[in-house]
Design a protein around this motif. Sequence first.
Motif, short mmCIF file in Angstrom:
data_model
loop_
_atom_site.label_atom_id
_atom_site.label_comp_id
_atom_site.label_asym_id
_atom_site.label_seq_id
_atom_site.Cartn_x
_atom_site.Cartn_y
_atom_site.Cartn_z
N HIS A 1 0.84 -1.21 0.00
CA HIS A 1 0.00 0.00 0.00
C HIS A 1 0.87 1.26 0.00
N ARG B 1 -11.04 -6.58 -4.36
CA ARG B 1 -9.96 -5.93 -5.10
C ARG B 1 -10.11 -6.06 -6.60
N TRP B 2 -10.78 -7.11 -7.04
CA TRP B 2 -10.95 -7.27 -8.49
C TRP B 2 -11.81 -6.15 -9.06
N ARG C 1 -6.22 0.11 -3.80
CA ARG C 1 -6.03 -1.27 -4.25
C ARG C 1 -5.80 -2.21 -3.07
N TYR C 2 -4.96 -1.80 -2.12
CA TYR C 2 -4.60 -2.68 -1.01
C TYR C 2 -5.30 -2.30 0.30
N PRO D 1 -9.63 -8.54 0.18
CA PRO D 1 -9.24 -9.27 -1.04
C PRO D 1 -10.41 -9.63 -1.94
N ALA E 1 -13.57 0.71 1.40
CA ALA E 1 -12.21 0.74 1.93
C ALA E 1 -12.15 1.47 3.27
N VAL F 1 -11.61 -3.07 -8.44
CA VAL F 1 -10.83 -1.85 -8.68
C VAL F 1 -10.46 -1.74 -10.14
N LEU G 1 -8.76 -2.36 0.28
CA LEU G 1 -10.00 -3.13 0.19
C LEU G 1 -9.76 -4.57 0.64
#
Length: 272
Positions: free
Chosen positions: A107, A184-185, A176-177, A181, A251, A187, A179
């Motif tokens: 991150h 995350r797709w 991205r990091y 797992p 997030a 994003v 959220l």
Amino acid sequence: MWGYAVLRCPACGAQVGPDFVFCHVCGSPVRPQFPGPPPHLLYPPAYAPAPRPTRVLWGTRTKRGITATILSLILLWIPGATIVGGALLSLGSTLMFWGRHGFSLQHRRAILVAYFVLWIAALLYVIVFVAFVLTAYEAWTSGATMDRIQPATVAFVWVSTIPTELLVVALALQIRYLLPPSLRWQVWVAGLVLGALVLLATILAFQQVVSGLPNDFVRMSSVLGVLNQISIARLVEGPGFAWFAYLYYRARGAIARESAGAGEKTSTVANP
């Protein structure tokens, strides 16, 4: 006896000096003994007490930055509110940059790249916009019509797409990091959708400019009208920005839950 006021010992009656503490004859204390601390300690100190330390979560700045970014994503694509949205986006990204400590190394690296990309996009957009304004000003001083600035308007429409696409990349990297797992797709999917909508808005704005500008002399009102037409074409970007606003909201909730139970993500600072 001594040439100045004297006291008498309460035990033996001998005369003692005013600065005597004990009688020089019998050794008894001359002055009464007050219980408790000395008088000079009965009053509070003149200086302010030291502030008490409090524990502040590392994620506080990041959560505030996400909140500002969510507001900016709501305003960026609305005509007339772009400047306010851009200011909130800058504030939110800066807060997230300052609050990157305490999170994963991935991150922190992503935030550094996103912050750099964001300011490159802002600088590029300012350069393009200033070039367009200078061209319009030159046409206004020479008494030209709006057809004179049509090439500059077309260039502004297409070149301003580049910083907008860079903005999409920065928005994706910032969360991205953060959220879970499982999310995350979304994003990258949201980034692709918003990037496509930005390109669609550019095409719509280009068609409006190519179809012809108002047959009028260059004035501030006519130039603002052209910019307003371009902003209206940008309304199609709304769903993409709304998707990113949702992801930023998720997030922020993930940070609140993670920080509440993570003692290692706290820092001790003093209250102002």
